[in-house]
Each structure stands twice: as C-alpha cells, then as structure tokens.
Design an enzyme around this catalytic site. Structure first.
Site: not given
Ligand code: DPN
Ligand code: ZN
Length: 316
Positions: A42, A124, A136, A170
């Site tokens: 975990d 990324h 993100d 990315e």
């Molecule tokens: N690739 C992502 C980004 O960096 O904006 C967004 C994303 C990831 C959208 C996975 C859909 C699925």
């Molecule tokens: Zn993104």
C-alpha cells in the site's frame, strides 16, 4: 472506439468473482508457499501529496508553471531524478527540441529482469503555461514516482524489466513520448511488453476510468477496483490525447488510468462514484487553479495503489 456494453455491465460481477477466486487460492496455498510473489505494498498517499507540494513550490518559484521550455520544468526533472538516483535507479535524461526550446524526458530503469520484456509506466511531467499542473499531471508523475520508490524499498526482483518515464512537452502534442518511441530501434519497440500511462489521477470530481485499449492490461486494473467494489468505466475522453498514443501507434499494448478532464460527469456516474453530476471532472483543467487544492485524495490514493498492483503483477 470500441465499446462493449455487456462487458461494462459484467465488470463488477466478474471482478468480484476473480477476487473470490484469488482469496480462495491465497488461503489454500498459504502453508505450501507455492507462490513466492509478494503482493504490492500500500503506497502512502501522504508521500504522493508531499511530492505534489514540492511540484507546487517549484511552480510558485518559477513564474507559476512547470511548462516546456520554462525553468519550472527543468526543476521538476531535477526533483524527480534526485529521488530516483538516491533510491538506486539508473536514470537518464533524453533531450529533444520542440518549438525551438529544449525538452527533456526522464527515464529510470530498475536493475534486473529480462530486457526482452520491458514493462513501462509513464506520466507527463510538464504543465501548461497557465498554471502549476498539479492534477495535470503532477498527479501521475508523483504517483509513479512513489511506486518506483516502493519498488526500490521492496528490492523487487521482477521477471520482466521495469522502466519508468516522465515525459517532456506532452502539452504541445505528446512531443517527448513521441520522440522516445521514434528513437527506439525496431527491435527495441518489440521488447516493450506493455506501456502504462498515468495522466490526471486526482481530479476533484473524480471518475474511475480504465484504458480499454488492451483487454489483459485493462483487466489488471478492473480486477483491482472490482475487489474494492468500485465500478470503473472504460476510458474514452483521452483516446489519442496522451502519451500512450505513440506507443499504441508503434504496436505496443497500452493501458492506464484516468480520473477525467474537462468533460462532465453523468448522473449515472455521479450515483456510483458519489460525485457531482453535470460538473466537469476537473473544472481547473489547464487553468491557474490546478494547484494542490485541486486534488481528490481518495482518487489519488486508490490510483497509486492500483498502479503498484499493476507493476507488481505485470512484471512478476
Ligand atoms: N493529456 C491530458 C493533458 O495533458 O491535457 C488530458 C487528457 C488526458 C485528456 C487523458 C484525456 C485523457
Ligand atoms: Zn494537460
């Protein structure tokens, strides 16, 4: 995009059955110790969150982002690399150029395992320029970092070779991961057993999405969630939109997890996941408010543990 409705409906029941079988097998084989493969640990979500705090501080000190070509990206690479080096990984930084600026992929190999069968996990590490990119994709980056550190802590000796990757740029179209795949010799592409992608794992109104590109890889995740009585959905929002795409295009089987970006959660999804219908999975997607407050701890915790299980299972 393939979508098999009966499979979706059957996922929970099938997964529960698998969990039951696994429990019975474990109980029956305990004394004989016929299975010497330890279960995945975990992973402490507090450690993942501490890494996100560090990525936030890096953004704060570098113009509010960790974007390609900006100092916050370079500092993010240094931070992750330092931890991997200290844990005994063999790291390398692959350089490329995008939009006239240098970009970097960070690659970390764990010693041992058959190099003819490489299990890869990648996320990324760059943000957009608009914000610090904590969901993100600090979330995926920190999750696979802590899973990698757990591999080191357990001194895992997998049958297959393990490689972790943090991709650059990315956000301008999967530039770093595409560069990596393009730079592989044909013979090396076929040595990649599987590529698992983790991009956005802690969305504040989280969905539990599993990439449906490869049935076997998908099942590793759906079984794990099924055993926790969480019903997942096949991932559709991100097809072709993240770093698994260049691997898939090169013929590598791919899988992964996702908690949703700008799309809105349906009523049906809200009912099963306890979320907010009609609202975005991540209202701060690609915005300045994608900071440490933009994370659902439970989703981040579950997904990190699901990754650990997948790495232990697939490399064993
Ligand atoms: N690739 C992502 C980004 O960096 O904006 C967004 C994303 C990831 C959208 C996975 C859909 C699925
Ligand atoms: Zn993104």
């Amino acid at each position: 995009m393939k979508r098999i409705v009966s499979f979706r409906r059957g996922t929970l029941a099938a997964a529960t059955g698998a969990a039951l079988t696994a429990a019975l097998l474990t109980g029956a084989s305990g004394a004989e110790a016929t299975n010497n493969k330890a279960a995945a640990p975990d992973v402490d979500v507090a450690a993942v969150k501490a890494d996100l705090g560090e990525l936030q501080s890096i953004a704060d000190a570098n113009g509010g982002n960790r974007a390609h070509g900006r100092p916050g990206y370079q500092k993010s690479v240094d931070f992750i690399k330092g931890k991997l080096d200290a844990a005994g990984f063999t790291t390398s930084v692959q350089e490329f150029t995008s939009g006239g600026k240098k970009g970097y992929n960070l690659i970390a190999d764990w010693k041992g395992g058959s190099e003819d069968k490489v299990v890869m996990a990648g996320s990324h590490l760059d943000s957009v320029e608009a914000g610090p990119g904590i969901n993100d994709n600090g979330s995926g980056s920190a999750a696979i970092l802590e899973v990698a550190l757990a591999v080191a802590k357990a001194d895992l000796q997998p049958t297959k070779h393990l490689r972790f990757a943090w991709w650059g740029d990315e956000e301008d179209g999967m530039v770093g991961s595409t560069h990596y795949v393009d730079s592989l010799a044909d013979g090396d592409k076929s040595k990649i057993d599987s590529y698992l992608n983790f991009d956005m794992l802690g969305s504040p109104n989280p969905g539990y999405f599993v990439y449906d590109d490869d049935p076997e890889l998908e099942k590793v995740f759906t079984d794990w969630y099924g055993a926790k009585n969480i019903s997942t959905d096949p991932e559709t929002e991100g097809d072709g939109r993240s770093d698994h795409a260049p691997f898939k295009d090169a013929g590598v089987r791919v899988g992964g997890l996702f908690t949703g970006a700008e799309a809105t959660m349906s009523q049906e999804q809200a009912d099963k996941w306890g979320g907010k219908a009609g609202e975005a999975f991540d209202p701060c997607y690609h915005s300045a408010c994608d900071k440490t407050s933009n994370i659902d701890d439970k989703a981040l915790d579950l997904n990190t543990d699901a990754i650990a299980n997948a790495i232990w299972t697939l490399s064993s």
